[in-house]
Scaffold this active site. Sequence first.
Site, short mmCIF file in Angstrom:
data_model
loop_
_atom_site.label_atom_id
_atom_site.label_comp_id
_atom_site.label_asym_id
_atom_site.label_seq_id
_atom_site.Cartn_x
_atom_site.Cartn_y
_atom_site.Cartn_z
N CYS A 107 8.71 28.69 8.60
CA CYS A 107 9.51 27.76 7.80
C CYS A 107 8.80 27.56 6.45
O CYS A 107 7.67 27.06 6.40
CB CYS A 107 9.64 26.42 8.53
SG CYS A 107 10.44 25.17 7.52
N CYS A 123 11.19 20.81 13.44
CA CYS A 123 11.40 22.23 13.20
C CYS A 123 10.18 22.91 13.80
O CYS A 123 9.05 22.62 13.40
CB CYS A 123 11.47 22.50 11.69
SG CYS A 123 11.26 24.24 11.30
N CYS A 139 14.74 26.18 6.87
CA CYS A 139 14.76 27.55 7.41
C CYS A 139 15.90 27.78 8.39
O CYS A 139 15.98 28.85 8.99
CB CYS A 139 13.42 27.86 8.08
SG CYS A 139 13.16 26.92 9.60
N CYS A 153 17.16 23.09 10.77
CA CYS A 153 16.17 22.74 9.74
C CYS A 153 16.80 22.92 8.36
O CYS A 153 17.37 23.98 8.08
CB CYS A 153 14.94 23.62 9.88
SG CYS A 153 13.76 23.38 8.54
N GLU A 200 -14.18 -9.14 1.37
CA GLU A 200 -13.13 -8.44 0.65
C GLU A 200 -13.35 -8.56 -0.86
O GLU A 200 -13.63 -9.66 -1.34
CB GLU A 200 -11.80 -9.10 1.04
CG GLU A 200 -10.60 -8.24 0.91
CD GLU A 200 -10.39 -7.26 2.07
OE1 GLU A 200 -11.27 -7.11 2.94
OE2 GLU A 200 -9.33 -6.59 2.06
N LYS A 219 0.55 -10.57 10.16
CA LYS A 219 0.94 -10.17 8.82
C LYS A 219 2.04 -11.08 8.26
O LYS A 219 2.92 -11.55 9.00
CB LYS A 219 1.46 -8.71 8.83
CG LYS A 219 0.44 -7.70 9.32
CD LYS A 219 -0.74 -7.56 8.41
CE LYS A 219 -0.46 -6.74 7.21
NZ LYS A 219 -0.86 -5.36 7.25
N GLU A 223 -8.13 -17.65 9.13
CA GLU A 223 -8.56 -17.42 7.73
C GLU A 223 -7.47 -16.64 7.01
O GLU A 223 -6.68 -15.95 7.65
CB GLU A 223 -9.81 -16.52 7.69
CG GLU A 223 -11.04 -17.12 8.23
CD GLU A 223 -12.11 -16.04 8.47
OE1 GLU A 223 -12.16 -15.04 7.75
OE2 GLU A 223 -12.89 -16.23 9.41
N ASP A 273 -5.84 -9.57 0.40
CA ASP A 273 -5.33 -8.22 0.18
C ASP A 273 -6.20 -7.52 -0.87
O ASP A 273 -5.88 -7.47 -2.04
CB ASP A 273 -3.88 -8.32 -0.30
CG ASP A 273 -3.18 -6.99 -0.17
OD1 ASP A 273 -3.76 -6.06 0.43
OD2 ASP A 273 -2.05 -6.87 -0.68
N TYR A 286 -16.34 -12.78 4.77
CA TYR A 286 -15.74 -13.22 6.03
C TYR A 286 -16.59 -12.93 7.27
O TYR A 286 -16.26 -13.42 8.33
CB TYR A 286 -14.31 -12.70 6.21
CG TYR A 286 -14.11 -11.21 6.08
CD1 TYR A 286 -14.65 -10.33 6.99
CD2 TYR A 286 -13.34 -10.70 5.05
CE1 TYR A 286 -14.45 -8.97 6.86
CE2 TYR A 286 -13.13 -9.34 4.91
CZ TYR A 286 -13.70 -8.48 5.83
OH TYR A 286 -13.49 -7.14 5.70
S1 IVH Z 1 -12.27 -9.69 9.76
C1 IVH Z 1 -13.33 -5.63 12.55
N1 IVH Z 1 -11.31 -11.38 8.01
O1 IVH Z 1 -8.37 -6.78 6.71
C2 IVH Z 1 -12.77 -6.06 11.24
N2 IVH Z 1 -10.82 -9.08 7.69
O2 IVH Z 1 -6.82 -5.03 8.53
C3 IVH Z 1 -12.98 -7.53 11.02
N3 IVH Z 1 -9.50 -8.61 5.69
O3 IVH Z 1 -10.71 -4.20 7.10
C4 IVH Z 1 -12.37 -7.94 9.78
N4 IVH Z 1 -9.34 -10.69 4.98
O4 IVH Z 1 -10.73 -5.51 4.92
C5 IVH Z 1 -11.39 -10.09 8.37
N5 IVH Z 1 -10.56 -13.03 6.55
C6 IVH Z 1 -10.64 -11.73 6.90
C7 IVH Z 1 -10.04 -10.70 6.14
C8 IVH Z 1 -10.15 -9.39 6.58
C9 IVH Z 1 -9.03 -9.42 4.73
C10 IVH Z 1 -9.30 -7.14 5.73
C11 IVH Z 1 -10.53 -6.35 6.02
C12 IVH Z 1 -10.20 -5.49 7.20
C13 IVH Z 1 -8.70 -5.49 7.18
C14 IVH Z 1 -8.16 -5.26 8.56
#
Ligand code: IVH
Length: 665
Positions: free
Chosen positions: A425, A419, A406, A403, A168, A306, A111, A115, A220
């Site tokens: 400090c 430090c 300090c 440092c 999301e 990512k 999926e 963001d 999701y």
């Molecule tokens: S599944 C146990 N599916 O990504 C968490 N998360 O980095 C299961 N997110 O906190 C999450 N798209 O806010 C899932 N298709 C997707 C998503 C998704 C965005 C976000 C979500 C989560 C974060 C994790």
Amino acid sequence: MYSQDEYRSLAKKLFIAATHYYRGEDSGLADEQYDRYYRILKDCETQHPDWTVSYSPTQSVGGFLNQSNSLERKSHTRFMGSLDNVFDEEEFAAWASKTQQDFIKTPLVGELKIDGLAVSLIFEDGILIEALTRGDGYEGESVLHAIRTIKNCPLALQEPFTGEVRGEVCFKTKDFQHLVKRQEELGLKVFSNPRNAAAGSLRLLDIQEVSRRPLSFIGYSVIDHPALQSQSHSLSWLKHQGFEVSQYTCFAHSISEAIAFYHEILAKRADLDYGIDGIVFKIDAFEIQSLLGETSRTPRWAIAWKCPADEAITLLRAVELQVGRLGAITPVAHLNPVTIGSVTVSHATLHNFQEIARKNLKIGQYVRVRRAGDVIPEVLGPVLDVSLMSGQVITEITPPTQCPCCNSSLVQEDKSLWCINDRECPEQILQKITYAFSRESFDISGLSIETIRKVLKKYPRVQGPADIYTLSVNEWLDLDGIADLSAYNITTQLTRAIQECTLEKILLFFSIRHCGKVAAERLARALTWDQILQANQEQYLSVQGIGPVTAEALALFFSTKFFQQQYQILLENGLNLIAKIPAYKNDKLNGKHIVITGSFENYSRSHIAQWIVERGGFVSDTVSKKTNYLIMGQKPGSKKDKAIMLNIPIVDGLEELKLFMERFD
Ligand code: IVH
């Protein structure tokens, strides 16, 4: 006369009509008709007060209006975790083949990783009754009033489902562009990216304003639906209930199919409806998800791969050394300002000197800079292009031995230089005190780093965070640039903070080395403050998730004279530790992982979950080897079979549940 069922269906009808009206849409009911139904509803409720449902339009404006001046914090019934990340094909393949190897070959669902911000929607009888942000995973903020303005988010489902839908909240690119234009025209704040805009909009208290910001919700996951057995099934269920789900999904039978999906999406990234920061791959079958289970914050059955973040090329002009609150020396790059994904970047972290050496960075070079979402921009490496390099004076970056603040000798530990002059400090003192009053701990607005800097300059007796409590109102007023009102504000907030302090916050207040947010949260859930003060290293170690390094640091810190003096000041100023909600009752289930399945006559599942959390336990979604108990009601589903297979003790039915509760109360 009306039956209870008729009453409920009328309440739903009116609720839906009222919400459409409130969103500026056609309510589907003529005003006259609405009024007539409303009167019937009211009559029913007068005659049978126990019938009244929370979503009845007679029940205040709940959710339609947010009249308080802050968002209410509420507990999640299930921990809201996040995902582990991988960054390239190799890492992804390693994750996928490990999960495939440990368990039977099993398809993955891919999926988009939207963001935005995670939100949990709570439904009762198919009606949306609550919406919580993720918060710290245990507790979030209620944003129901804002969610109800989201046009693509159903408020009533096709079936009377009681449970949660997680997803999301985001701005679609087109909607974000409109928003930017509108904000510019009105001379209002222009958000730097859709994610920040979504976060800011969701938390607005002014509903009129939220409804002018066209947010979207993309679902999701579905929690607590007994009939759903897989992620693919959940996605089709969500669609059927009227939710929007990931714009593209895939069903991958092999690692190479999953990799192909990732590349396919990357090629389409610019044309997607909304911004994404990766692709999420999830094991499809819930049964196998349960077998894989979770680590403390992330499931083993899913991974976020990512996308490469936005990058730009610019000149590395200088390197500044920053001293952190715990003494870490961080080299920070000063750059020629450059725009990356609509944000201007002029500073970036270089992490540490090992990284500088590894990347072979030098001042005067052109470098690649990356900025990903809210993460601090980082310098990736030099661009060794001769045309860019000509005419530049190149200077080596050498690690310091002292440092920068300090002058004490630095110590190499892990990858960083430190430090260790932590009580003297000046920069560390400044950073520690600033942190103690930041949102993470005592949360005093108006006590910025600049104000603390002035305090330290004028009142040298201030050496630690508690010393701030020794300042009189007149002393605050004597600081440059502090007006009457802000001095008054600061002192009243200081009083409030000390009188309503949670365990987690007091632990963070002192900036104890190796005791960050996660460790503080774990300690706070497992021990009382008195236990924390009296514990020895062994006892800290017995807390789940606390390792030997943290245990040693805690034992050392609490034995110092510095701590004793600081603590005494807090006590003299009325330190009062309050339990975090959910109130902590005892620690008899400390560290125990418990799964609840099926239904109970006298208890809702969320009630049982809260009872467990209040006793230090964790409520998990899935049965795994780590599960300590399965609490099982009527119609338990496949979790029962898994628990039997894994030999996990089962609390079977209401009578056993009562005994179980007595035992741990
Ligand atoms: S599944 C146990 N599916 O990504 C968490 N998360 O980095 C299961 N997110 O906190 C999450 N798209 O806010 C899932 N298709 C997707 C998503 C998704 C965005 C976000 C979500 C989560 C974060 C994790």
